[in-house]
Design a protein around this motif. Structure first.
Motif, PDB file in Angstrom:
ATOM      1  N   ARG A   1     -10.032   3.167 -11.339  1.00 16.64           N
ATOM      2  CA  ARG A   1      -9.317   4.261 -10.680  1.00 16.64           C
ATOM      3  C   ARG A   1      -8.417   3.769  -9.543  1.00 16.64           C
ATOM      4  NH1 ARG A   1     -14.780   7.140  -9.474  1.00 16.64           N
ATOM      5  NH2 ARG A   1     -15.413   4.985  -9.863  1.00 16.64           N
ATOM      6  N   PRO A   2      -7.484   2.853  -9.816  1.00 18.90           N
ATOM      7  CA  PRO A   2      -6.619   2.303  -8.759  1.00 18.90           C
ATOM      8  C   PRO A   2      -5.689   3.373  -8.186  1.00 18.90           C
ATOM      9  CG  PRO A   2      -5.830   1.641 -10.922  1.00 18.90           C
ATOM     10  CD  PRO A   2      -7.148   2.309 -11.141  1.00 18.90           C
ATOM     11  N   GLU A   3      -5.479   3.313  -6.883  1.00 17.74           N
ATOM     12  CA  GLU A   3      -4.624   4.297  -6.222  1.00 17.74           C
ATOM     13  C   GLU A   3      -3.171   4.124  -6.652  1.00 17.74           C
ATOM     14  OE1 GLU A   3      -5.013   4.329  -2.042  1.00 17.74           O
ATOM     15  OE2 GLU A   3      -7.203   4.595  -2.045  1.00 17.74           O
ATOM     16  N   GLY A   4      -2.516   5.235  -6.889  1.00 16.92           N
ATOM     17  CA  GLY A   4      -1.100   5.219  -7.215  1.00 16.92           C
ATOM     18  C   GLY A   4      -0.781   4.738  -8.625  1.00 16.92           C
ATOM     19  N   TRP A   5      -1.782   4.590  -9.440  1.00 15.78           N
ATOM     20  CA  TRP A   5      -1.538   4.116 -10.798  1.00 15.78           C
ATOM     21  C   TRP A   5      -0.989   5.252 -11.656  1.00 15.78           C
ATOM     22  CZ3 TRP A   5      -2.123  -0.944 -12.247  1.00 15.78           C
ATOM     23  CH2 TRP A   5      -1.933  -1.224 -13.606  1.00 15.78           C
ATOM     24  N   THR A   6      -0.064   4.923 -12.549  1.00 17.97           N
ATOM     25  CA  THR A   6       0.552   5.938 -13.398  1.00 17.97           C
ATOM     26  C   THR A   6       0.458   5.536 -14.865  1.00 17.97           C
ATOM     27  OG1 THR A   6       2.731   4.886 -13.315  1.00 17.97           O
ATOM     28  CG2 THR A   6       2.201   6.491 -11.570  1.00 17.97           C
TER      29      THR A   6
ATOM     30  N   ASP B   1     -19.478   8.246  -9.935  1.00 18.89           N
ATOM     31  CA  ASP B   1     -18.805   7.138  -9.257  1.00 18.89           C
ATOM     32  C   ASP B   1     -19.027   5.824  -9.997  1.00 18.89           C
ATOM     33  OD1 ASP B   1     -17.848   8.819  -7.292  1.00 18.89           O
ATOM     34  OD2 ASP B   1     -19.617   8.571  -6.022  1.00 18.89           O
TER      35      ASP B   1
END
Length: 565
Positions: free
Chosen positions: A545-550, A463
């Motif tokens: 580790r941002p959510e929804g990142w592509t 983490d």
């Protein structure tokens, strides 16, 4: 006796000198042993190193190499005569002819091979090829540098001989020689380190301190209370320094952040304390943390502690990328510890970087740790080049980094970084020095291209993540006195894709070649040498580790932050 002393004070003819000594001035006369070693050193200076060179710069390096070789050749010949108890003798004319023929062929071959190797390095990095005629300037520049340096060395020898002759009138000849040699050695060291070096550093510091009072065109005092120097700030705009004003006045706007993410964004917080904001590193750190608390930095989701480089520079691509990836829900704090350029700070400001990095993180951590566990922002650390050295010094090792931060990004670390060397030297067996694996990558990882899979892909990354960005062609990372006599692992193991395969380790030579690469580290395209730009985006994505990142978002952001050419 007086006649002997008078004769001793006269110029001594150069034994074994170039046979045109009857017509050439004495400063253009050279000994055969010195000339042979100078030839070897000059040829070796064309061997490939890490970064591409121009013809004039290659000539400067070759001239210095030849002068060093000449001095060693003269010294070696003198030692040989002393041990053999043999006086100097003039070489035969054919010995000089042999040197001229061999030297001409060897230098021509070295020049052609050097040009070929330089083309290879440029092709690896996508650097345009200059006209081949430019590389032909190398021998001209080398000859000029060689003559000047040898003349300077002979000037020191003349001082020694005159002093020896004067002292011999009052003390014994052996004592006179020893005293004269010691005096010239001490005088040279004092001039080089005290007058030239310290004087140059002091002049640079005064000059850059004056430059620190200027403000770049277009940089205006912020009207936001979320920036140091703005309304209500505890840090005055005037004390921020040039780089501090650049940092707080620039960066992505709320509209830019919202447009990129497609959602409402917050205005990022930027806090900075300049060199003149407080009297020492600890006071600057406390002032910065007070201003951070005032601006609400401890109420944001992400908090980044930055150790600056050189004259207080905060890498724009790194902090801008952090704010884009976090959607502006972030606070960044930094302090200035020097006025000097980054490359010069690496040599003389290591202690100040260490003190500043430790003081700022400790001050932030002390205030952060008082907050309720559920009400704290995630805490990150960033440092590039000497900033990575300062950033590391607040921590004792891997576990300390994992326990006290949510992540750290260290970019282009110098070879003397304590933790970087510990992680690299104790890397897992089978992993190369250019991309080591430390304890299966559980906390600390290394990457050349963070947009790709960061090894080891099969192992879980914890983490709290620590990431080092390295370029195999970065001389800042590899320069070390160890190169003098020890072959490094990065030239023994499979090397990086941006290092020429023909580069080999040679005692003394490789150290000098990498030393010559140091000032060229920023003169190459992004992704090579000491130029890290687009990699910051992928590194922060890996750590945050941002959510929804592509991957598409990463590509857009890299293009958005690409520096103007």
């Amino acid at each position: 006796m007086d006649r002997l002393l008078t004769r001793a004070a006269r110029p001594v003819p150069v034994q074994g000198a170039w046979p045109v000594s009857r017509t050439a001035p004495r400063w253009l006369q050279y000994t055969l042993p010195g000339a042979w070693v100078a030839l070897v050193f000059a040829c070796l200076s064309f061997t490939p190193s890490l970064l591409p060179r121009s013809g004039p710069f290659q000539g400067f390096v070759s001239g210095m190499s030849a002068a060093i070789g000449y001095g060693l050749g003269v010294l070696g010949a003198w030692l040989w005569r002393e041990f053999a108890n043999r006086p100097p003798r003039n070489p035969r004319p054919h010995a000089w002819r042999g040197l001229f023929v061999t030297g001409g062929v060897a230098l021509a071959g070295a020049l052609v091979l050097g040009w070929h190797w330089q083309r290879g390095i440029r092709e690896l990095m996508g650097v345009p090829h200059p006209a081949s005629a430019g590389f032909l300037l190398a021998p001209v520049v080398a000859a000029a540098v060689f003559v000047l340096l040898v003349a300077a060395g002979r000037g020191l020898r003349a001082v020694y001989r005159r002093l020896d002759a004067r002292l011999a009138r009052h003390i014994g000849p052996r004592a006179a020689r020893a005293t004269s040699g010691l005096a010239v050695l001490v005088l040279t060291a004092l001039v080089a380190s005290g007058v030239l070096w310290d004087g140059s550093i002091a002049l640079a510091d005064r000059t850059l301190a004056l430059r620190d009072t200027t403000t770049d065109e277009g940089v205006l005092r912020p009207g936001s209370a979320l920036r140091s120097g703005g309304p209500g700030s505890k840090v005055s705009w005037e004390s921020l320094g040039r780089e501090g004003r650049n940092f707080v006045a620039r960066g992505p706007s709320v509209d830019a952040l919202s447009e990129f993410s497609g959602a409402a964004a917050k205005e990022p917080i930027r806090v900075y304390a300049g060199y003149d904001s407080a009297p020492d590193a600890e006071a600057r750190a406390e002032l910065a943390v007070d201003d951070l608390e005032r601006a609400g930095g401890f109420e944001r989701a992400q908090l980044l502690v930055v150790t600056t480089t050189g004259s207080g520079w905060v890498v724009p691509e790194a902090v801008d990328a952090f704010e884009y990836v976090t959607g502006g829900d972030s606070a960044i704090v930094a302090t200035q510890y020097s006025h000097l350029w980054s490359w010069l700070s690496v040599l003389v400001d290591q202690e100040r970087a260490r003190e500043a990095g430790r003081a700022l993180f400790d001050a932030v951590y002390e205030r952060w740790s008082r907050l309720p566990v559920g009400g704290r922002p995630k805490l990150f650390v960033f440092g590039e080049s000497l900033g990575s050295f300062g950033g590391e010094t607040a921590f004792s090792g891997e576990r300390d980094l994992a326990n006290r931060t949510d992540g750290a990004l260290f970019v282009g670390p110098p070879h003397f970084n304590t933790l970087y060397r510990e992680f690299t030297d104790q890397r897992d067996p089978g992993s190369p020095e250019v991309e080591p694996v430390y304890r299966r990558g559980r906390t600390v990882r290394f990457s050349r291209r963070p947009g790709e899979v960061i090894p080891p892909a099969s192992e879980r990354w914890g983490d709290s993540r620590v990431l080092y960005l390295l370029h195999p062609s970065d001389p800042i990372i590899w320069w070390s006195p160890d190169l003098l006599l020890k072959r490094p692992d990065w030239l023994r193991e499979p090397r990086g894709e941006d290092v020429l395969g023909e580069m080999v380790w040679l005692p003394f030579v490789t150290f000098w070649q990498v030393t010559a690469d140091l000032p060229l580290g920023m003169a190459v395209p992004p992704g090579y040498g000491h130029v890290y730009t687009g990699e910051h985006v992928d590194a922060w994505v890996a750590l945050l580790r941002p959510e929804g990142w592509t991957g598409q978002k990463s590509a857009r952001l890299r293009a958005l932050l690409k520096p103007a050419q």
